[in-house]
Design a protein around this motif. Structure first.
Motif, mmCIF file in Angstrom:
data_model
loop_
_atom_site.group_PDB
_atom_site.id
_atom_site.type_symbol
_atom_site.label_atom_id
_atom_site.label_comp_id
_atom_site.label_asym_id
_atom_site.label_seq_id
_atom_site.Cartn_x
_atom_site.Cartn_y
_atom_site.Cartn_z
ATOM 1 N N ASP A 1 -52.495 126.077 70.230
ATOM 2 C CA ASP A 1 -52.473 127.035 71.201
ATOM 3 C C ASP A 1 -53.677 127.938 71.277
ATOM 4 N N ASP A 2 -54.728 127.592 72.069
ATOM 5 C CA ASP A 2 -55.944 128.370 72.308
ATOM 6 C C ASP A 2 -55.774 129.241 73.576
ATOM 7 N N GLY A 3 -54.793 129.465 74.122
ATOM 8 C CA GLY A 3 -54.602 130.453 75.344
ATOM 9 C C GLY A 3 -54.570 129.494 76.615
ATOM 10 N N LYS A 4 -55.231 128.227 76.404
ATOM 11 C CA LYS A 4 -55.387 127.538 77.854
ATOM 12 C C LYS A 4 -54.744 126.055 77.720
ATOM 13 N N SER A 5 -54.638 125.582 76.336
ATOM 14 C CA SER A 5 -53.974 124.285 76.037
ATOM 15 C C SER A 5 -52.934 124.594 74.925
ATOM 16 N N LEU B 1 -46.219 112.440 86.560
ATOM 17 C CA LEU B 1 -45.136 113.157 86.973
ATOM 18 C C LEU B 1 -45.205 114.631 87.314
ATOM 19 N N ASN B 2 -46.248 115.104 86.232
ATOM 20 C CA ASN B 2 -47.026 116.472 86.427
ATOM 21 C C ASN B 2 -48.401 116.495 86.064
ATOM 22 N N SER B 3 -49.186 117.299 86.880
ATOM 23 C CA SER B 3 -50.480 117.021 86.712
ATOM 24 C C SER B 3 -50.981 117.985 85.703
ATOM 25 N N HIS B 4 -50.129 119.118 85.213
ATOM 26 C CA HIS B 4 -50.480 120.013 84.081
ATOM 27 C C HIS B 4 -50.523 119.304 82.786
ATOM 28 N N ILE B 5 -49.678 118.030 82.596
ATOM 29 C CA ILE B 5 -49.787 117.370 81.336
ATOM 30 C C ILE B 5 -51.217 116.509 81.277
ATOM 31 N N SER B 6 -51.859 116.946 80.382
ATOM 32 C CA SER B 6 -53.201 116.354 80.253
ATOM 33 C C SER B 6 -53.203 115.003 79.698
ATOM 34 N N SER B 7 -52.053 114.802 78.561
ATOM 35 C CA SER B 7 -51.918 113.621 77.930
ATOM 36 C C SER B 7 -50.738 113.715 77.049
ATOM 37 N N SER B 8 -50.192 112.278 76.767
ATOM 38 C CA SER B 8 -48.758 112.299 76.067
ATOM 39 C C SER B 8 -49.090 110.855 75.273
ATOM 40 N N GLN B 9 -48.946 111.041 73.934
ATOM 41 C CA GLN B 9 -49.035 109.745 72.851
ATOM 42 C C GLN B 9 -47.663 109.775 72.223
ATOM 43 N N VAL B 10 -47.197 108.330 72.000
ATOM 44 C CA VAL B 10 -46.020 108.225 71.599
ATOM 45 C C VAL B 10 -46.313 107.565 70.150
ATOM 46 N N ASP B 11 -45.564 108.131 69.171
ATOM 47 C CA ASP B 11 -45.527 107.426 67.914
ATOM 48 C C ASP B 11 -44.095 106.809 67.792
ATOM 49 N N GLN C 1 -49.743 117.527 75.308
ATOM 50 C CA GLN C 1 -50.943 118.361 75.515
ATOM 51 C C GLN C 1 -50.781 118.730 76.993
ATOM 52 N N PHE C 2 -50.834 120.076 77.365
ATOM 53 C CA PHE C 2 -50.661 120.535 78.601
ATOM 54 C C PHE C 2 -51.235 121.792 78.798
ATOM 55 N N ASN C 3 -51.353 121.936 79.989
ATOM 56 C CA ASN C 3 -52.151 123.465 80.502
ATOM 57 C C ASN C 3 -51.004 124.512 80.342
ATOM 58 N N SER C 4 -51.217 125.425 79.146
ATOM 59 C CA SER C 4 -50.433 126.661 78.932
ATOM 60 C C SER C 4 -50.520 127.491 80.109
ATOM 61 N N GLN C 5 -51.455 127.662 80.838
ATOM 62 C CA GLN C 5 -51.628 128.717 81.807
ATOM 63 C C GLN C 5 -50.778 128.391 83.119
ATOM 64 N N ASN C 6 -50.459 127.201 83.379
ATOM 65 C CA ASN C 6 -49.562 127.012 84.444
ATOM 66 C C ASN C 6 -48.351 126.250 84.332
ATOM 67 N N TYR C 7 -48.147 126.007 82.913
ATOM 68 C CA TYR C 7 -47.146 125.178 82.490
ATOM 69 C C TYR C 7 -46.441 125.576 81.203
ATOM 70 N N SER C 8 -45.302 125.351 80.860
ATOM 71 C CA SER C 8 -44.832 125.668 79.643
ATOM 72 C C SER C 8 -44.169 124.762 78.858
ATOM 73 N N LEU C 9 -43.614 125.063 77.609
ATOM 74 C CA LEU C 9 -42.944 123.922 76.750
ATOM 75 C C LEU C 9 -41.517 123.718 77.428
ATOM 76 N N VAL D 1 -40.004 120.083 78.373
ATOM 77 C CA VAL D 1 -38.825 119.810 77.706
ATOM 78 C C VAL D 1 -37.706 119.265 79.041
ATOM 79 N N ILE D 2 -37.618 120.445 80.066
ATOM 80 C CA ILE D 2 -36.984 119.860 81.080
ATOM 81 C C ILE D 2 -37.409 118.564 81.783
ATOM 82 N N LEU D 3 -38.412 118.513 81.857
ATOM 83 C CA LEU D 3 -39.106 117.147 82.617
ATOM 84 C C LEU D 3 -38.503 116.059 81.562
ATOM 85 N N LEU D 4 -38.679 116.119 80.452
ATOM 86 C CA LEU D 4 -38.306 115.060 79.525
ATOM 87 C C LEU D 4 -37.017 114.593 79.941
#
Length: 791
Positions: free
Chosen positions: A79-83, A108-118, A127-135, A139-142
């Protein structure tokens, strides 16, 4: 398509939808995903995945705890304040369709920049933009699309893995039903004619039907969902024929008892599911026991410099870092653990973590996150926690740095599995049609047995388990590969190129002499502290050779790759590097490795190095010359040419005065002629060449060589085992091919019995997981036996 009403939020206008393609879209309001089958037929993907009656509005309140900052801090790893970056456990992940959906969350949401599945761990890294989107919103989206995360702060803090017990419940129900159905079927088996048994036969049959219902509609649901998702994604996975076989058995059995044609096949049906689930359970236990990925990561060799309480500096492995340790981070060195900046001017490049390469300036007291790379001289920091090896390795394999290198066996496995399913379905339908005319009583058994026995699971497991075990073996012998693909590439190389300084020479045993004007005490302090910030092999060697001096923080530090370094402290400046870099234009040719020095633009002198070559160098080259083209590319002059000619085979190419770009172009030239190139060098000057090569190996010798450019890290003490590592890679590929042959033979024999009507579905269900486990055991034993050549 005309506007419709969303089943959940009441709105589905054209302006509120996001289209994935012409077959699927999403309601922007509540993130419900729909599949379009026809103009008036919508299938709500959400309804298939979530509990009935659950809507995104109902979910919102469930995750209110994710608004609390202290909980967010525990779940977020960056968390660097932006991502923000968080890894969430998703129990529902189980097929390629799941991966596709979860790795396209940015649609689904442009604030999510990437998602990697293991896939193995059933996790998704967001990885998402924390200034405009929250954890919480993530989670609700998922949850709204059917992939509700399992969040347990207790498990998170203690490091316990989450356990999905649904398989155990399904297995228990299937076993209970199987036992009772078998018991009720005994009179039918032995054709007992007692009055009361004949009188209550219809009741017993309907009782068997009742026992089979939870098996068909609960225990089997994973197969249906996986098959549906596969078809939805236009992929014929192995669950398609299994689901088809279960449905056919149930419908045929129900038909038999409804029209009093017989007792049906409820015993085979419940037995089939019981043994399929039992096999899956034992497979999970087997794979967990042979968890190669976890094992090889635990040896990860990244080193860091620790500063003791009395000011002494000594290298330690990163997994020895403890909370409160004071660490020295040099220029271009990775920050291995979260901490607080103590001294120095930090410019942190978080591209390892976020993909963004713009450095972030930090001052004393600021928090630094693991995965950042210092881009401006040396700094000192205090560790806030110990290192997580898996996190560092995950960064190393980040998709941001993936190179376009073909994954041959993965592609081959997927191709075989896909074609195999088509072939299996064809054989099943053709053989069933044949038996309908010859002996209709055998047709259903033949159809089901073929679908179950001809499973490509063994083929799909051959490559990952063989290569996974090789990763573990290499790790135990201090050779660390980024991923299994590197093994395939290493087995195919035909040209090997070595750097000289720090690669075939040992920094620990080198000596140096100084020629020139004597340095003042202030110049010696400036020289020592400028060298302190560099990771170049010569810088590290010279730093260790010089006497101890006071530690100062430079006002400015720059490193010019392939040329040298320069530092500024108050009014004094220093340059260290090549003659041209420091301004020595009339340098006489001296055939030795030298480092020149100038202070305040005045030339002072040079240090001349006398190299010590690594133990076993000559023997290694003599082993490699039989099968590979060998070359040495060095940035130094020809001073060591005669010594190298005495040590190395006559056919070895020796090229000197090579800049980093020259090395890269040399590799490109050979690759254009069809060569498969292995490059071995250090992680700094040779980063371009390492990235360009088919396989790039960085040599580790008490230095943090963690770099996206290299495909592997080799501990310097194992340098002379390089030929053994290459040979073992080739053996691993042969083992994979033999595994394919064994799997194919098994399927040929199994299908041969199935199409002739001599194989019951229950027996097929037992043999299917046994074949997979046998392949895993074979590959594990074969690789361990082959690896005995390593010392």
């Amino acid at each position: 398509m005309e506007s419709s009403t969303c089943f959940h939020c009441g709105d589905l206008s054209d302006s509120s939808t996001i289209f994935f393609d012409d077959k699927s879209f999403c309601c922007q309001g509540c993130k419900t995903v729909y599949e379009i089958f026809s103009e008036n037929d919508l299938t709500c993907y959400y309804d298939l995945q979530s509990a009935p009656g659950t809507t995104p509005k109902d979910i919102q309140g469930k995750y209110d705890f994710l608004s609390q900052q202290n909980i967010i801090d525990k779940l977020v790893e960056f968390d660097d304040g932006k991502s923000q970056i968080a890894t969430l456990y998703i129990p529902q992940i189980h097929c390629s369709s799941c991966i596709w959906i979860l790795e396209n969350l940015n649609k689904l949401n442009s604030h999510i920049s990437s998602s990697q599945v293991d896939f193995g761990k059933k996790t998704v890294r967001l990885q998402f933009n924390s200034q405009n989107y929250s954890l919480k919103e993530a989670v609700i989206l998922l949850s709204s699309i059917g992939y509700e995360p399992y969040i347990s702060l207790e498990d998170f803090s203690t490091g316990k893995s989450q356990v999905n017990r649904s398989l155990i419940y399904k297995l228990g129900i299937a076993g209970f039903a199987f036992g009772n159905v078998m018991f009720l079927s005994f009179p039918e088996y032995f054709e007992v004619k007692e009055f009361w048994l004949d009188q209550y036969k219809p009741f017993f049959r309907w009782l068997m039907f009742a026992f089979s219902l939870p098996v068909v509609f609960y225990s089997s649901q994973d197969y249906y969902i996986s098959a549906y998702k596969g078809l939805r994604a236009k992929v014929l996975n192995i669950d398609v024929p299994i689901a088809l076989g279960i449905i056919v058995l149930f419908l045929r059995s129900t038909w038999d008892i409804v029209f009093d044609l017989g007792s049906g096949f409820f015993d085979s049906l419940t037995g089939l599911l019981f043994f399929l689930l039992l096999g899956k359970f034992f497979q999970q236990k087997t794979y967990s026991f042979l968890s190669f990925e976890r094992d090889y990561k635990s040896y990860f060799p990244i080193a860091i410099t620790k500063i003791s309480k009395n000011g002494e500096e000594h290298p330690i492995q990163v997994y020895d870092i403890k909370k409160g340790d004071r660490l020295l981070i040099r220029n271009e060195e990775l920050i291995p653990v979260d901490g607080v900046l103590i001294k120095g001017k930090a410019k942190i490049d978080y591209s390892f973590v976020t993909g963004e390469s713009d450095p972030v300036s930090k001052v004393s007291g600021d928090k630094l996150f693991a995965g950042g790379k210092q881009a401006s001289g040396s700094i000192e920091m205090e560790a806030l926690k110990s290192v997580e090896q898996s996190y560092l390795t995950q960064l190393w394999g980040n998709d941001v740095f993936n190179k376009d290198k073909a994954d041959g066996f993965t592609t081959l496995t997927n191709l075989i599995s896909k074609r195999f399913t088509i072939v299996v379905l064809s054989i099943a339908f053709i053989s069933t049609a044949f038996w309908l005319f010859v002996d209709a009583s055998k047709a259903l058994n033949v159809f089901t047995s073929v679908l179950i026995i001809a499973c490509p699971c063994a083929i799909a497991l051959a490559a990952p388990f063989t290569l996974g075990n090789i990763l573990r073996i290499f790790g135990k012998h201090k050779f660390y590969l980024k991923n299994a693909t590197v093994i395939e590439q290493l087995a195919a190389i035909d040209t090997i190129i070595f750097d000289k300084t720090g690669t075939i020479t040992s920094n620990k045993q080198s000596t140096a002499t100084y020629e020139g004007d004597a340095l003042s005490s202030s110049e010696e302090v400036l020289l020592k502290n400028t060298l302190r910030g560099s990771n170049h092999p010569l810088s590290r060697t010279l730093y260790d050779l010089l006497e101890e001096n006071d530690i100062i923080m430079l006002d400015q530090f720059e490193e010019h790759v392939g040329q040298g370094i320069q530092g500024v402290h108050q009014q004094d400046s220093i340059k260290i590097g090549s003659a041209n870099f420091v301004g020595k234009t009339n340098d006489t040719a001296v055939l030795n490795t030298s480092v020149h020095i100038s202070t305040n633009d005045a030339y002072k002198g040079k240090f001349t190095f006398y190299n010590s070559y690594r133990k076993g160098l000559s023997q290694l080259f003599n082993k490699l010359k039989k099968n590979y083209d060998l070359a040495i590319l060095s940035g130094d002059n020809e001073g060591e040419m005669e010594n190298l000619k005495k040590l190395l085979p006559a056919r070895t190419k020796l090229l000197f005065n090579q800049k980093p770009d020259d090395k890269l172009e040399y590799i490109k030239h050979h690759q254009s002629e069809g060569a498969k190139v292995l490059m071995i060098g250090d992680g700094l000057n040779d980063s371009g060449a390492l990235a360009q090569s088919n396989v790039g190996i960085a040599i580790s010798e008490n230095v943090n060589v963690f770099s996206p450019a290299c495909d592997a890290i080799l501990d310097a003490v194992k340098f002379n085992n390089l030929s053994d590592f290459i040979n073992l890679s080739k053996s691993a590929i042969k083992i994979v091919k033999w595994s394919f042959v064994l799997s194919f033979m098994y399927n040929v024999v199994g299908v041969s019995f199935a199409v002739t009507g001599r194989l019951e579905p229950v027996v097929a269900a037992i043999l299917m997981p046994l074949s997979s486990i046998s392949i895993v055991v074979y590959t594990t034993i074969a690789t361990n036996v082959t690896a005995r050549r390593l010392k």
